[in-house]
Design an enzyme around this catalytic site. Structure first.
Site, mmCIF file in Angstrom:
data_model
loop_
_atom_site.group_PDB
_atom_site.id
_atom_site.type_symbol
_atom_site.label_atom_id
_atom_site.label_comp_id
_atom_site.label_asym_id
_atom_site.label_seq_id
_atom_site.Cartn_x
_atom_site.Cartn_y
_atom_site.Cartn_z
ATOM 1 N N ARG A 294 0.824 -1.206 0.000
ATOM 2 C CA ARG A 294 0.000 0.000 0.000
ATOM 3 C C ARG A 294 0.858 1.255 0.000
ATOM 4 O O ARG A 294 0.586 2.203 -0.739
ATOM 5 C CB ARG A 294 -0.954 -0.031 1.196
ATOM 6 C CG ARG A 294 -2.138 -0.939 0.956
ATOM 7 C CD ARG A 294 -3.021 -1.135 2.166
ATOM 8 N NE ARG A 294 -4.197 -1.910 1.778
ATOM 9 C CZ ARG A 294 -5.084 -2.399 2.618
ATOM 10 N NH1 ARG A 294 -4.931 -2.206 3.927
ATOM 11 N NH2 ARG A 294 -6.125 -3.081 2.185
ATOM 12 N N TYR A 423 -5.516 -0.721 -7.046
ATOM 13 C CA TYR A 423 -4.582 -1.688 -6.462
ATOM 14 C C TYR A 423 -4.621 -1.698 -4.935
ATOM 15 O O TYR A 423 -4.792 -0.657 -4.301
ATOM 16 C CB TYR A 423 -3.153 -1.297 -6.834
ATOM 17 C CG TYR A 423 -2.593 -1.834 -8.126
ATOM 18 C CD1 TYR A 423 -3.072 -2.992 -8.725
ATOM 19 C CD2 TYR A 423 -1.527 -1.181 -8.744
ATOM 20 C CE1 TYR A 423 -2.511 -3.468 -9.906
ATOM 21 C CE2 TYR A 423 -0.958 -1.643 -9.918
ATOM 22 C CZ TYR A 423 -1.452 -2.790 -10.496
ATOM 23 O OH TYR A 423 -0.908 -3.254 -11.652
ATOM 24 N N GLU A 424 -4.385 -2.878 -4.359
ATOM 25 C CA GLU A 424 -4.141 -3.043 -2.920
ATOM 26 C C GLU A 424 -5.247 -2.458 -2.043
ATOM 27 O O GLU A 424 -4.996 -1.850 -1.010
ATOM 28 C CB GLU A 424 -2.788 -2.427 -2.523
ATOM 29 C CG GLU A 424 -1.613 -2.914 -3.324
ATOM 30 C CD GLU A 424 -1.534 -4.441 -3.392
ATOM 31 O OE1 GLU A 424 -1.980 -5.101 -2.439
ATOM 32 O OE2 GLU A 424 -1.054 -4.962 -4.401
ATOM 33 N N GLY A 425 -6.470 -2.614 -2.483
ATOM 34 C CA GLY A 425 -7.606 -2.014 -1.784
ATOM 35 C C GLY A 425 -7.883 -0.659 -2.393
ATOM 36 O O GLY A 425 -7.028 0.231 -2.396
#
Length: 562
Positions: A294, A423-425
């Site tokens: 993140r 991406y990534e949440g």
């Protein structure tokens, strides 16, 4: 225009704004002296300028492709990756016990930003490997560490993250991939994963997949998920890749951007895997990798913003229209460029401050530093990627019609960076994490940070009273909004989560600009752009926070579809 690594900004921020000296003063990071950091950044900058940046356009024009089950990467990527691996850049933050440099995350963050500016498609490969290294360092058995970490840290092998499935999306608890225990203590992994970045290469000797799957006795939801390490080739005891595992790249996605980065649909058909961490505790282990990623993805946004800004400034200086000077003399063009530069500085400072908090939390074990790192991570990710998208879009606007033409490269920045907000949440999930999980302390970590901002503004009043007053007042408004927020029901918090995160980033960015201007008077003009032109947005953003959810749900699905 060729990419230029912003070494002066990194040097200034690390040395005078975000406090890398605190990190170097700890026993864990004592080797991160100013001289060492300077040498590391200079060498990384040279790599990015001379080796990686020339790969940016070829990767877009000649995408990765799948031929007879084999992934063929873009021209020059193998040589570019080899330069990254041989320079030790994959393992820059990894433990020296297995061959890493053991440098602070703050230094790693600066290096990753430069690589993202130079060639984001290729940088994704080592970024994911770095995340896997950290997950294995924290959660894998000693045997797995000894076998896999040296290969991953050297860059000989690469790592991926396998979460998403066609029916699950962001709902990781809905995964259907199965893990059946085998007699030798390993597991047979069966299922399909989608959107797997750098799922395969033609330049890594092995690709190691971290896969979320459910054991036969695993309960439904995220509490029943376990994590498994599934290599493309099954290594022997000495780490030599052996037989092919039952892992297949089914297809590569055709994407808006990042054409040089192969994104795959993966099939696991009884593939042999090793449990990482405890059974049914896979999400805890995977979150180690996800939190690393993140911050890394937020920095990718900053990197693209930097590259897009450099390209737009160069074009505006050279482009003659409506007068003897370049279009940079036009007030609106000057406004756009100033905003692009101010936003990039803010997002970079927030990311580096987050990295320093991570380093201090690891080096000292102090809960206050760990809480600050947790608080700043969703802000760094969401704001960094939002800034990347907005600055890249503004860069197209500066270029005018030529920006809409692919030959200039301005459009590629926008296409490549757009997915980073997903991406990534997604950034909405980041914002909900900020107002939900990160406020479970009643806002204590946020209030500590806001107090520091207000104290710094008080100190700055003797030199820049007007700017300091604005920052202090905005921080106080954010404090009051936070007090309101922690008293709201969760659905009301979620309704205002995105504007709240953006308001927090506005205040943080203004604080770092003010600190920079007090330290170096030459930085005052840019600070005035951030504080007088951008910071006032916080008031409108916080007004949305106070509205709650009722007004949104007053609109029915039928109303929205009408």
């Amino acid at each position: 225009m060729p990419y230029r690594a912003p070494l002066a900004d990194f040097r200034f921020l690390l040395g005078h704004v975000v406090g890398l000296d605190q990190v170097a003063a700890t026993e864990r990071f004592a080797e991160a002296t100013p001289e060492t950091v300077e040498a590391i950044l200079a060498e990384a900058g040279k790599l990015c300028e001379e080796v990686l940046a020339p790969l940016q356009r070829p990767g877009d024009l000649h995408p990765a492709r799948l031929e007879n089950g084999v992934v063929r990467t873009s021209p020059g990527y193998a040589d570019g990756y080899r330069a990254i691996a041989e320079g030790g850049w994959v393992g820059i933050a990894a433990s020296p016990e297995h061959g890493g440099m053991g440098l602070p995350m703050a230094v790693t963050t600066a290096v990753n930003e430069m690589m993202s500016s130079a060639c984001l498609s290729l940088q994704l490969n080592p970024l994911l490997t770095q995340g896997q290294i950290e997950a294995l360092e924290h959660h894998a058995s000693d045997a797995l560490k000894a076998l896999y970490l040296p290969k991953l840290i050297s860059g000989e092998w690469s790592g991926t993250m396998n979460l998403t499935e066609p029916q699950a999306g962001s709902d990781v608890g809905a995964v259907r991939t199965r893990a059946e225990p085998l007699e030798d203590g390993t597991y047979a992994i069966t299922g399909q994963k989608i959107y797997i970045t750098w799922a395969d290469t033609d330049f890594n000797a092995n690709v190691c997949h971290l896969v979320l799957a459910r054991l036969p006795d695993g309960p439904q939801g995220t509490r029943g998920i376990s994590l498994f390490l599934v290599p493309k080739f099954l290594p022997d005891a000495e780490g030599r890749p052996g037989p092919r595992n039952a892992v297949t790249v089914v297809s590569l996605e055709e994407k808006l951007g990042l054409h040089g980065s192969p994104t795959a649909v993966m099939d696991y058909d009884g593939a042999k895997g090793w449990l990482v961490g405890a059974p049914h505790k896979g999400m805890a282990a995977m979150f180690t990798m996800m939190n690393n990623a993140r911050l890394g993805v937020g920095v990718q946004g900053v990197g693209v913003a930097e590259a897009a800004t450099q390209a737009a400034v160069a074009y505006a200086i050279e482009r003659r229209q409506g007068g003897p000077g370049g279009i940079i003399e036009h007030a609106d063009v000057r406004r756009m460029l100033a905003v692009m530069k101010a936003e990039t500085f803010s997002a970079r400072a927030i990311a580096l401050a987050c990295a320093v908090a991570l380093d201090m939390g690891r080096a000292t074990g102090q809960p206050e530093w760990q809480a600050r790192a947790a608080l700043l991570t969703p802000i760094a990710k969401a704001y960094g990627t939002d800034v990347g998208i907005e600055v890249a879009s503004m860069g197209v606007q500066v270029h005018g019609g030529t920006g809409f033409i692919e030959g200039t490269g301005a459009a590629q920045f926008l296409r490549d960076v757009r997915v980073t907000a997903i991406y990534e949440g997604t950034n909405g999930i980041q914002a909900m994490d900020l107002v939900g999980r990160k406020m479970m302390d009643g806002g204590e970590a946020a209030f500590r940070l806001l107090q520091e901002i207000e104290d710094a503004a008080e100190t700055a009043r003797h030199r820049l009273p007007d700017l300091a007053n604005d920052v202090w007042a905005a921080s106080e408004a954010l404090r009051e909004a936070t007090e309101t927020l922690v008293g709201q029901e969760m659905q009301d918090r979620f309704a205002g989560a995105v504007p709240y995160l953006r308001a927090f980033a506005r205040v943080l960015g203004a604080h770092f600009h003010l600190t920079a201007a007090v330290t170096d008077p030459a930085r005052e003009p840019l600070a005035r752009v951030a504080i007088r032109r951008l910071l006032p947005e916080h008031a409108a953003l916080l007004a949305q926070v106070r509205e709650g959810a009722a007004g949104l749900y007053a609109l029915s699905p039928e109303d929205l579809a009408a």
